[in-house]
Design a protein around this motif. Structure first.
Motif, PDB file in Angstrom:
ATOM      1  N   ILE A  26       3.889   7.916  11.570  1.00  0.00           N
ATOM      2  CA  ILE A  26       3.888   8.170  10.129  1.00  0.00           C
ATOM      3  C   ILE A  26       4.913   7.246   9.485  1.00  0.00           C
ATOM      4  O   ILE A  26       6.080   7.228   9.886  1.00  0.00           O
ATOM      5  CB  ILE A  26       4.249   9.642   9.828  1.00  0.00           C
ATOM      6  N   PRO A  27       4.511   6.466   8.487  1.00  0.00           N
ATOM      7  CA  PRO A  27       5.444   5.530   7.861  1.00  0.00           C
ATOM      8  C   PRO A  27       6.503   6.247   7.013  1.00  0.00           C
ATOM      9  O   PRO A  27       6.248   7.322   6.468  1.00  0.00           O
ATOM     10  CB  PRO A  27       4.545   4.655   6.981  1.00  0.00           C
ATOM     11  N   MET A  32       2.811   2.945   2.564  1.00  0.00           N
ATOM     12  CA  MET A  32       2.359   2.382   3.835  1.00  0.00           C
ATOM     13  C   MET A  32       1.304   3.310   4.452  1.00  0.00           C
ATOM     14  O   MET A  32       1.240   4.487   4.133  1.00  0.00           O
ATOM     15  CB  MET A  32       3.541   2.236   4.803  1.00  0.00           C
ATOM     16  N   PHE A  33       0.487   2.766   5.328  1.00  0.00           N
ATOM     17  CA  PHE A  33      -0.547   3.543   6.017  1.00  0.00           C
ATOM     18  C   PHE A  33      -0.040   3.985   7.386  1.00  0.00           C
ATOM     19  O   PHE A  33       0.746   3.276   8.016  1.00  0.00           O
ATOM     20  CB  PHE A  33      -1.817   2.713   6.193  1.00  0.00           C
ATOM     21  N   PRO A  34      -0.517   5.126   7.884  1.00  0.00           N
ATOM     22  CA  PRO A  34      -0.134   5.535   9.242  1.00  0.00           C
ATOM     23  C   PRO A  34      -0.794   4.623  10.271  1.00  0.00           C
ATOM     24  O   PRO A  34      -1.765   3.925   9.982  1.00  0.00           O
ATOM     25  CB  PRO A  34      -0.656   6.961   9.353  1.00  0.00           C
ATOM     26  N   SER A  35      -0.270   4.630  11.479  1.00  0.00           N
ATOM     27  CA  SER A  35      -0.863   3.849  12.564  1.00  0.00           C
ATOM     28  C   SER A  35      -0.822   4.673  13.853  1.00  0.00           C
ATOM     29  O   SER A  35      -0.130   5.679  13.933  1.00  0.00           O
ATOM     30  CB  SER A  35      -0.121   2.522  12.740  1.00  0.00           C
ATOM     31  N   TYR A  36      -1.598   4.240  14.817  1.00  0.00           N
ATOM     32  CA  TYR A  36      -1.631   4.883  16.128  1.00  0.00           C
ATOM     33  C   TYR A  36      -1.104   3.906  17.171  1.00  0.00           C
ATOM     34  O   TYR A  36      -1.366   2.701  17.107  1.00  0.00           O
ATOM     35  CB  TYR A  36      -3.065   5.283  16.519  1.00  0.00           C
ATOM     36  N   GLU A  37      -0.386   4.439  18.151  1.00  0.00           N
ATOM     37  CA  GLU A  37       0.123   3.643  19.253  1.00  0.00           C
ATOM     38  C   GLU A  37      -0.417   4.227  20.552  1.00  0.00           C
ATOM     39  O   GLU A  37      -0.398   5.450  20.742  1.00  0.00           O
ATOM     40  CB  GLU A  37       1.646   3.710  19.244  1.00  0.00           C
ATOM     41  N   PHE A  38      -0.926   3.375  21.440  1.00  0.00           N
ATOM     42  CA  PHE A  38      -1.461   3.797  22.730  1.00  0.00           C
ATOM     43  C   PHE A  38      -0.696   3.084  23.829  1.00  0.00           C
ATOM     44  O   PHE A  38      -0.505   1.869  23.773  1.00  0.00           O
ATOM     45  CB  PHE A  38      -2.958   3.451  22.833  1.00  0.00           C
ATOM     46  N   VAL A  39      -0.261   3.850  24.839  1.00  0.00           N
ATOM     47  CA  VAL A  39       0.527   3.301  25.941  1.00  0.00           C
ATOM     48  C   VAL A  39      -0.145   3.662  27.263  1.00  0.00           C
ATOM     49  O   VAL A  39      -0.488   4.825  27.492  1.00  0.00           O
ATOM     50  CB  VAL A  39       1.964   3.870  25.927  1.00  0.00           C
ATOM     51  N   LEU A  40      -0.340   2.657  28.120  1.00  0.00           N
ATOM     52  CA  LEU A  40      -0.875   2.901  29.455  1.00  0.00           C
ATOM     53  C   LEU A  40       0.267   3.398  30.332  1.00  0.00           C
ATOM     54  O   LEU A  40       1.241   2.695  30.561  1.00  0.00           O
ATOM     55  CB  LEU A  40      -1.478   1.624  30.040  1.00  0.00           C
ATOM     56  N   THR A  81      -3.488  -0.332  13.232  1.00  0.00           N
ATOM     57  CA  THR A  81      -2.928  -0.140  11.888  1.00  0.00           C
ATOM     58  C   THR A  81      -3.937  -0.552  10.823  1.00  0.00           C
ATOM     59  O   THR A  81      -4.923  -1.221  11.104  1.00  0.00           O
ATOM     60  CB  THR A  81      -1.654  -0.985  11.677  1.00  0.00           C
ATOM     61  N   VAL A  82      -3.650  -0.164   9.604  1.00  0.00           N
ATOM     62  CA  VAL A  82      -4.418  -0.584   8.431  1.00  0.00           C
ATOM     63  C   VAL A  82      -3.453  -1.294   7.510  1.00  0.00           C
ATOM     64  O   VAL A  82      -2.315  -0.844   7.321  1.00  0.00           O
ATOM     65  CB  VAL A  82      -5.038   0.630   7.710  1.00  0.00           C
ATOM     66  N   GLN A  83      -3.884  -2.412   6.955  1.00  0.00           N
ATOM     67  CA  GLN A  83      -3.033  -3.158   6.033  1.00  0.00           C
ATOM     68  C   GLN A  83      -3.744  -3.313   4.698  1.00  0.00           C
ATOM     69  O   GLN A  83      -4.945  -3.536   4.645  1.00  0.00           O
ATOM     70  CB  GLN A  83      -2.692  -4.534   6.581  1.00  0.00           C
ATOM     71  N   GLN A  84      -2.988  -3.202   3.640  1.00  0.00           N
ATOM     72  CA  GLN A  84      -3.538  -3.376   2.299  1.00  0.00           C
ATOM     73  C   GLN A  84      -3.557  -4.875   1.994  1.00  0.00           C
ATOM     74  O   GLN A  84      -2.555  -5.553   2.160  1.00  0.00           O
ATOM     75  CB  GLN A  84      -2.678  -2.633   1.276  1.00  0.00           C
ATOM     76  N   VAL A  85      -4.725  -5.393   1.543  1.00  0.00           N
ATOM     77  CA  VAL A  85      -4.834  -6.829   1.284  1.00  0.00           C
ATOM     78  C   VAL A  85      -4.988  -7.143  -0.208  1.00  0.00           C
ATOM     79  O   VAL A  85      -4.323  -8.028  -0.710  1.00  0.00           O
ATOM     80  CB  VAL A  85      -5.977  -7.471   2.095  1.00  0.00           C
ATOM     81  N   LYS A  86      -5.838  -6.448  -0.904  1.00  0.00           N
ATOM     82  CA  LYS A  86      -6.047  -6.711  -2.336  1.00  0.00           C
ATOM     83  C   LYS A  86      -6.146  -5.388  -3.064  1.00  0.00           C
ATOM     84  O   LYS A  86      -7.032  -4.600  -2.820  1.00  0.00           O
ATOM     85  CB  LYS A  86      -7.336  -7.500  -2.571  1.00  0.00           C
ATOM     86  N   GLY A  87      -5.244  -5.152  -3.957  1.00  0.00           N
ATOM     87  CA  GLY A  87      -5.289  -3.918  -4.734  1.00  0.00           C
ATOM     88  C   GLY A  87      -5.250  -2.699  -3.853  1.00  0.00           C
ATOM     89  O   GLY A  87      -4.335  -2.517  -3.060  1.00  0.00           O
ATOM     90  N   ASP A  88      -6.280  -1.862  -3.972  1.00  0.00           N
ATOM     91  CA  ASP A  88      -6.328  -0.631  -3.204  1.00  0.00           C
ATOM     92  C   ASP A  88      -7.257  -0.715  -1.995  1.00  0.00           C
ATOM     93  O   ASP A  88      -7.517   0.275  -1.342  1.00  0.00           O
ATOM     94  CB  ASP A  88      -6.778   0.536  -4.091  1.00  0.00           C
ATOM     95  N   GLU A  89      -7.803  -1.901  -1.695  1.00  0.00           N
ATOM     96  CA  GLU A  89      -8.706  -2.045  -0.569  1.00  0.00           C
ATOM     97  C   GLU A  89      -7.901  -2.075   0.727  1.00  0.00           C
ATOM     98  O   GLU A  89      -6.877  -2.708   0.822  1.00  0.00           O
ATOM     99  CB  GLU A  89      -9.507  -3.355  -0.671  1.00  0.00           C
ATOM    100  N   GLY A  90      -8.389  -1.388   1.733  1.00  0.00           N
ATOM    101  CA  GLY A  90      -7.759  -1.437   3.052  1.00  0.00           C
ATOM    102  C   GLY A  90      -8.660  -2.150   4.034  1.00  0.00           C
ATOM    103  O   GLY A  90      -9.870  -2.083   3.934  1.00  0.00           O
ATOM    104  N   VAL A  91      -8.049  -2.881   4.930  1.00  0.00           N
ATOM    105  CA  VAL A  91      -8.806  -3.607   5.944  1.00  0.00           C
ATOM    106  C   VAL A  91      -8.344  -3.166   7.313  1.00  0.00           C
ATOM    107  O   VAL A  91      -7.197  -2.983   7.555  1.00  0.00           O
ATOM    108  CB  VAL A  91      -8.626  -5.124   5.791  1.00  0.00           C
TER     109      VAL A  91
END
Length: 91
Positions: A26-27, A32-40, A81-91
């Motif tokens: 959680i940011p 900021m957007f939340p992200s997930y982390e995966f560990v082997l 993760t998700v990053q904001q690129v233009k305005g409110d659009e997420g990629v």
């Protein structure tokens, strides 16, 4: 635990399973957007079948532990993760 389908050859069957940990990050910053982390954590391989083929497999891949499984020490860290690129659009 994630089990991989495995490989079957005449006389021997190889199976693999991996233990993977996941965490939601959680940011701290509000926009900021939340992200997930995966560990082997652990990777196991097991050979079953005709004893001569299993023996050859064990000799080619290294030492065998007490229960017939092989532990390796791979390392893997993946972050989604998700990053904001233009305005409110997420990629």
């Amino acid at each position: 635990e994630v089990k991989v389908g495995g490989i079957r050859f005449p006389g021997i069957s190889l199976e693999s399973s991996s233990l993977i940990g996941s965490k939601l990050l959680i940011p701290i910053q509000p926009h900021m957007f939340p992200s997930y982390e995966f560990v082997l954590i652990q990777d196991k391989r097991q050979a079953t079948g005709l004893r001569p083929f299993v023996w050859i497999y064990e000799k080619l891949t290294g030492e065998e532990n007490k229960n017939g499984e092989h532990d390796t020490a791979p390392t893997s860290l993946s972050r989604v993760t998700v990053q904001q690129v233009k305005g409110d659009e997420g990629v």
